[in-house]
Write a protein that holds these residues in place. Structure first.
Motif, PDB file in Angstrom:
ATOM      1  N   PRO A  17       0.811  -1.219   0.000  1.00 41.59           N
ATOM      2  CA  PRO A  17       0.000   0.000   0.000  1.00 41.59           C
ATOM      3  C   PRO A  17       0.846   1.271   0.000  1.00 41.59           C
ATOM      4  O   PRO A  17       0.433   2.295  -0.542  1.00 41.59           O
ATOM      5  N   ILE A  18       2.022   1.223   0.640  1.00 38.14           N
ATOM      6  CA  ILE A  18       2.876   2.406   0.702  1.00 38.14           C
ATOM      7  C   ILE A  18       3.516   2.671  -0.650  1.00 38.14           C
ATOM      8  O   ILE A  18       3.389   3.749  -1.237  1.00 38.14           O
ATOM      9  N   VAL A  19       4.223   1.652  -1.169  1.00 39.98           N
ATOM     10  CA  VAL A  19       4.955   1.822  -2.423  1.00 39.98           C
ATOM     11  C   VAL A  19       3.995   1.852  -3.614  1.00 39.98           C
ATOM     12  O   VAL A  19       4.057   2.747  -4.465  1.00 39.98           O
ATOM     13  N   GLY A  20       3.092   0.845  -3.659  1.00 40.70           N
ATOM     14  CA  GLY A  20       2.206   0.723  -4.812  1.00 40.70           C
ATOM     15  C   GLY A  20       1.286   1.918  -4.994  1.00 40.70           C
ATOM     16  O   GLY A  20       1.165   2.466  -6.089  1.00 40.70           O
ATOM     17  N   LEU A  21       0.639   2.337  -3.890  1.00 42.83           N
ATOM     18  CA  LEU A  21      -0.288   3.463  -4.004  1.00 42.83           C
ATOM     19  C   LEU A  21       0.443   4.769  -4.287  1.00 42.83           C
ATOM     20  O   LEU A  21      -0.060   5.636  -5.016  1.00 42.83           O
ATOM     21  N   ALA A  22       1.639   4.943  -3.715  1.00 42.59           N
ATOM     22  CA  ALA A  22       2.406   6.163  -3.973  1.00 42.59           C
ATOM     23  C   ALA A  22       2.794   6.254  -5.444  1.00 42.59           C
ATOM     24  O   ALA A  22       2.675   7.312  -6.080  1.00 42.59           O
ATOM     25  N   VAL A  23       3.252   5.124  -6.014  1.00 46.40           N
ATOM     26  CA  VAL A  23       3.629   5.114  -7.428  1.00 46.40           C
ATOM     27  C   VAL A  23       2.402   5.290  -8.305  1.00 46.40           C
ATOM     28  O   VAL A  23       2.430   6.025  -9.307  1.00 46.40           O
ATOM     29  N   ALA A  24       1.296   4.620  -7.938  1.00 44.74           N
ATOM     30  CA  ALA A  24       0.070   4.756  -8.726  1.00 44.74           C
ATOM     31  C   ALA A  24      -0.445   6.189  -8.706  1.00 44.74           C
ATOM     32  O   ALA A  24      -0.927   6.706  -9.724  1.00 44.74           O
ATOM     33  N   PHE A  25      -0.337   6.843  -7.555  1.00 43.89           N
ATOM     34  CA  PHE A  25      -0.782   8.232  -7.438  1.00 43.89           C
ATOM     35  C   PHE A  25       0.055   9.155  -8.327  1.00 43.89           C
ATOM     36  O   PHE A  25      -0.459  10.109  -8.921  1.00 43.89           O
ATOM     37  N   ALA A  26       1.369   8.845  -8.437  1.00 44.65           N
ATOM     38  CA  ALA A  26       2.271   9.715  -9.202  1.00 44.65           C
ATOM     39  C   ALA A  26       2.318   9.366 -10.684  1.00 44.65           C
ATOM     40  O   ALA A  26       2.389  10.259 -11.539  1.00 44.65           O
TER      41      ALA A  26
END
Length: 299
Positions: A17-26
């Motif tokens: 959730p930390i890495v995946g969502l941050a990358v998806a958001f960007a």
């Protein structure tokens, strides 16, 4: 030891959730798949550089090596084949245990974000709402952090019972039963409107799953010599994956035709008690599996 092994796998789930969502958001969801996939190759490189057999590892001291090798070598014998294992009740305890319980883990691993959005009104990305559980990311981290605690605690509890003089059979099965009870509150999550409590109850269920999983993995080594452990673990992993396929298909159809998670949550709440009952029926006294090849080789 198996408890820490399971907990290590959950660390990756918590990082997603930390890495995946941050990358998806960007960069969009495609970027999230590319980055998380690439991390696997980094892990592979690290594994190749660092992994060694205990006697070949330059950083392993004599005391730790002696601890690892304290049980000595297995008696000589041929590897356990699938054909022989499939006829043993000791193998079926793990096959059935994984078949009944892994679907619950797959259910939350793949459907939990959708569940939290539809039942608790959570958001994928921050929207300025207050509260740690306002978005899916923190909620997922909370669930799998509790799963980590359950994994390590499940391993500790059975080992603690054994150190107190309990038989391995009694210690493992008592821990399995306690873990199975942790999943029962999953029956009530649809009746609760508080996201924090829902996360805690689901986390309790995943903690029970990991405690259950740690102990049935350890029970393989209680019943089989080391040369047969991977065979039994692989067969159980296959059964668990088949169960995961079934739960994915069932969940999709239930949501399409009924529109609620209620039927699959009923199964999730009782799955571990079902698995515990089957395991106890198959191996009521946890007698080691017969391996005639080993006996013949020793004689």
């Amino acid at each position: 030891g198996v408890g820490f092994l399971n907990a290590g796998a959950n660390v990756g789930v918590m990082m997603t959730p930390i890495v995946g969502l941050a990358v998806a958001f960007a960069y969009g969801w495609q970027g999230a798949f590319l980055v998380t996939g690439a991390i696997g190759f980094l892990v592979l490189i690290g594994w190749l550089l660092l992994y060694r057999q205990p006697r070949e590892h330059p950083r392993l001291g004599a005391e730790e090596l002696a601890y690892i090798e304290q049980d000595g070598e297995d008696p000589a014998g041929k590897p356990l084949t699938w054909g022989k294992a499939i006829r043993q009740r000791q193998a079926w305890f793990f096959i059935c245990g994984k078949f009944f319980t892994d679907p619950v883990w797959y259910l939350f691993l793949f459907w939990l974000p959708d569940f939290l959005v539809k039942t608790q009104g959570m958001n994928l990305f921050p929207t300025g709402e207050s509260g740690i559980f306002a978005t899916i990311g923190p909620a997922l981290i909370g669930v799998y952090l509790l799963a980590d605690i359950g994994s390590i605690s499940g391993g500790w509890v059975s080992s603690h019972f054994i150190k107190r003089g309990w038989t391995v059979n009694r210690a493992r099965k008592t821990t399995l039963f306690i873990a199975a009870l942790c999943a029962v509150p999953l029956l009530f999550v649809l009746q609760i409107d508080n996201p924090a409590i829902v996360v805690l109850l689901i986390g309790l269920g995943t903690a029970g799953h990991q405690a259950f999983s740690s102990n049935i993995f350890a029970m393989i080594s209680d019943l089989y010599p080391r040369r047969a452990v991977a065979t039994i673990a692989g067969m159980g992993g296959l059964a668990g994956a088949i169960g995961g396929i079934i739960i994915a298909e069932v969940t999709g159809n239930v949501l399409e035709h009924i529109g609620t998670y209620w039927p699959v949550l009923i199964y999730a709440g009782f799955a571990y008690l079902i698995a515990f009952t089957v395991i106890h029926f198959l191996i009521p006294r946890m007698e080691p599996a017969p391996l005639p090849d080993a006996a013949e080789s020793v004689s």
